[in-house]
Design an enzyme around this catalytic site. Structure first.
Site, PDB file in Angstrom:
ATOM      1  N   CYS A 165      56.191   4.049  -3.476  1.00 21.58           N
ATOM      2  CA  CYS A 165      56.377   3.386  -4.774  1.00 21.58           C
ATOM      3  C   CYS A 165      57.838   3.165  -5.141  1.00 21.58           C
ATOM      4  O   CYS A 165      58.136   2.571  -6.184  1.00 21.58           O
ATOM      5  CB  CYS A 165      55.676   4.192  -5.855  1.00 21.58           C
ATOM      6  N   HIS A 305      59.700   5.164 -14.478  1.00 20.12           N
ATOM      7  CA  HIS A 305      58.664   4.985 -13.449  1.00 20.12           C
ATOM      8  C   HIS A 305      57.287   5.134 -14.087  1.00 20.12           C
ATOM      9  O   HIS A 305      56.399   4.321 -13.853  1.00 20.12           O
ATOM     10  CB  HIS A 305      58.876   6.005 -12.327  1.00 20.12           C
ATOM     11  N   GLU A 316      59.249  13.359 -14.854  1.00 16.12           N
ATOM     12  CA  GLU A 316      60.279  12.374 -15.167  1.00 16.12           C
ATOM     13  C   GLU A 316      60.939  12.701 -16.502  1.00 16.12           C
ATOM     14  O   GLU A 316      62.161  12.565 -16.663  1.00 16.12           O
ATOM     15  CB  GLU A 316      59.692  10.972 -15.178  1.00 16.12           C
ATOM     16  N   LYS A 337      54.424  -0.099 -16.771  1.00 18.75           N
ATOM     17  CA  LYS A 337      53.126   0.091 -16.119  1.00 18.75           C
ATOM     18  C   LYS A 337      51.984   0.217 -17.118  1.00 18.75           C
ATOM     19  O   LYS A 337      50.814   0.088 -16.741  1.00 18.75           O
ATOM     20  CB  LYS A 337      53.172   1.309 -15.197  1.00 18.75           C
ATOM     21  N   HIS A 342      50.347  -0.053 -11.869  1.00 20.29           N
ATOM     22  CA  HIS A 342      51.323   0.420 -10.879  1.00 20.29           C
ATOM     23  C   HIS A 342      51.278  -0.514  -9.678  1.00 20.29           C
ATOM     24  O   HIS A 342      50.301  -0.521  -8.921  1.00 20.29           O
ATOM     25  CB  HIS A 342      50.994   1.845 -10.472  1.00 20.29           C
ATOM     26  N   PHE A 401      55.582   8.757  -3.150  1.00 21.65           N
ATOM     27  CA  PHE A 401      55.052   9.784  -2.269  1.00 21.65           C
ATOM     28  C   PHE A 401      56.052  10.061  -1.140  1.00 21.65           C
ATOM     29  O   PHE A 401      56.782   9.173  -0.709  1.00 21.65           O
ATOM     30  CB  PHE A 401      53.735   9.335  -1.650  1.00 21.65           C
TER      31      PHE A 401
END
Length: 415
Positions: A165, A305, A316, A337, A342, A401
């Protein structure tokens, strides 16, 4: 050595909330959700049946001929379409004598998963002779920047960054570095993804990562909210044209913003989960600020994010507090998002586009579906809607990830 200043001179976007830059931006600022029922496959047996799809996408409408589009996976069609929109936005065509000084670096997380699924089924059902000779070149991720180069004649550095991502943000950071070091004068960059497929949805459901709020799609993506239950998968493409300041001024380009910092880091911790204190995220943010020589207190806006997952949102938030200290409570933080879902490898590209628009147009997009902040999520996430406000710096965050992190710092352009 002398380093080049890098500026943004063009933008394009194809997203779940708009077929182009202007419609996407208008709907983002208005707080319109692009999440709805999945139409690309039968979701009867899937736990999740919602996504952020690009509606009624027709490559031909974007100048991608039918014959060419037929030999592209959907992610590649989106990339080429967005590339054509990018050059429309800039009003620039690459001069023949500059082609080798213009490159294309895109981020893409999964590439042609749709093509893999199609031909794997054909292999099992009809045998190996039914597999197309175009399968491999259609599915490989680097075909997106490759096809954009074919259409635009950009003969400079051409590659794809694949880092889950964070792919789009790493792609932009790599392109920025090419110009800053003098290896290129201009770069087409951003992120693309189109993996709303049975296998992707099944895989993310197996991880318990996706929202299952199927009966209420518009409110399913809920970054920082107490009732969030996972992210909503999306698709799309966001591109930027970056140039050295000297190159942009020499051709009389309209300068939208400046890229002044890029940071990347690793959690070195876990395959899918960030450490609870968000220290890897903080490392990337600090690196971007350090490269720009900017104090944390100078930043007023963060494009977070903000995936709408319990771990990401809380980590975050902790990372932002660690980097910005008391100033964290003065930051206006947005979660794109919440409206577009996403977009995986495309997320950093699209969110960078929106970050530049925030700077150039003096509007900070709000966050929707944040009704009751989750535990520890106590900063200003702009749940009250978009704000007209001119800021000097915007930080755009992407985390993926594998513990991979990327951050871009944009500045309002001043000569």
């Amino acid at each position: 050595m002398s380093l080049n200043r890098v500026v943004v001179t063009g933008l394009s976007a194809i997203t779940p909330i708009g077929r182009d830059l202007e419609s996407s931006w208008t709907n983002l600022v208005a707080g319109v959700s692009g999440i709805g029922p999945i139409t690309q496959f039968d979701t009867t047996e899937h736990a999740t049946s919602i996504a952020g799809e690009v509606k009624d996408f027709d490559p031909d409408a974007y100048g991608v001929p039918f014959k060419a589009a037929k030999r592209m996976d959907r992610f590649c069609q989106l990339a080429v379409a967005a590339g054509n929109l990018l050059f429309e936005h800039t009003g620039w065509t690459i001069p023949e004598d500059e082609e080798e000084r213009v490159g294309c670096i895109l981020g893409c997380g999964l590439g042609g998963l749709q093509t893999i699924e199609t031909y794997h089924a054909k292999l099992l059902e009809q045998g190996p002779k039914r597999v197309s000779p175009f399968m491999i070149p259609v599915l490989i991720s680097n075909m997106a920047p490759g096809q954009i180069a074919i259409f635009s004649k950009a003969r400079g550095p051409n590659l794809v960054t694949t880092s889950a991502c964070a792919s789009g943000t790493h792609g932009i950071g790599t392109a920025y570095s090419e110009i800053r070091l003098g290896r290129a004068d201009a770069m087409i960059t951003g992120g693309v993804e189109a993996t709303i497929t049975p296998l992707a949805v099944a895989g993310f459901n197996a991880l318990k990562a996706l929202s299952t709020r199927n009966d209420d799609p518009a409110h399913a993506s809920r970054p920082f909210d107490r009732d969030r239950d996972g992210f909503v998968i999306g698709e799309g493409c966001g591109l930027l044209l970056l140039e050295s300041l000297d190159h942009a001024k020499a051709r009389g380009a309209t300068i939208l913003a400046e890229v002044v910092g890029y940071g990347a880091s690793s959690d070195a911790y876990h395959m899918t989960a960030p450490p609870e204190d968000g220290r890897g995220m903080a490392l990337a943010m600090r690196a971007a600020l350090r490269e720009a020589g900017v104090a944390p207190e100078a930043v007023e806006h963060i494009n977070a994010h903000a995936t709408s997952t319990e771990l990401n949102d809380s980590c975050e938030t902790k990372a932002i507090k660690a980097v910005f200290g008391d100033h964290a409570r003065k930051l206006a933080i947005t979660a794109n998002k919440s409206m577009i879902g996403h977009l995986l490898g495309a997320a950093g590209g699209v969110e960078a586009v929106f970050s530049v628009l925030s700077l150039s147009r003096g509007v900070l997009p709000g966050t929707i579906n944040l009704d009751n902040p989750g535990e520890g999520c106590d900063l200003d996430y702009m749940a009250d809607g978009s704000r007209e406000r001119q800021v000097e710096y915007v930080l755009s965050n992407s985390f993926g990830f594998g513990g991979t992190n990327g951050c871009l710092l944009f500045k309002r352009y001043q000569d």
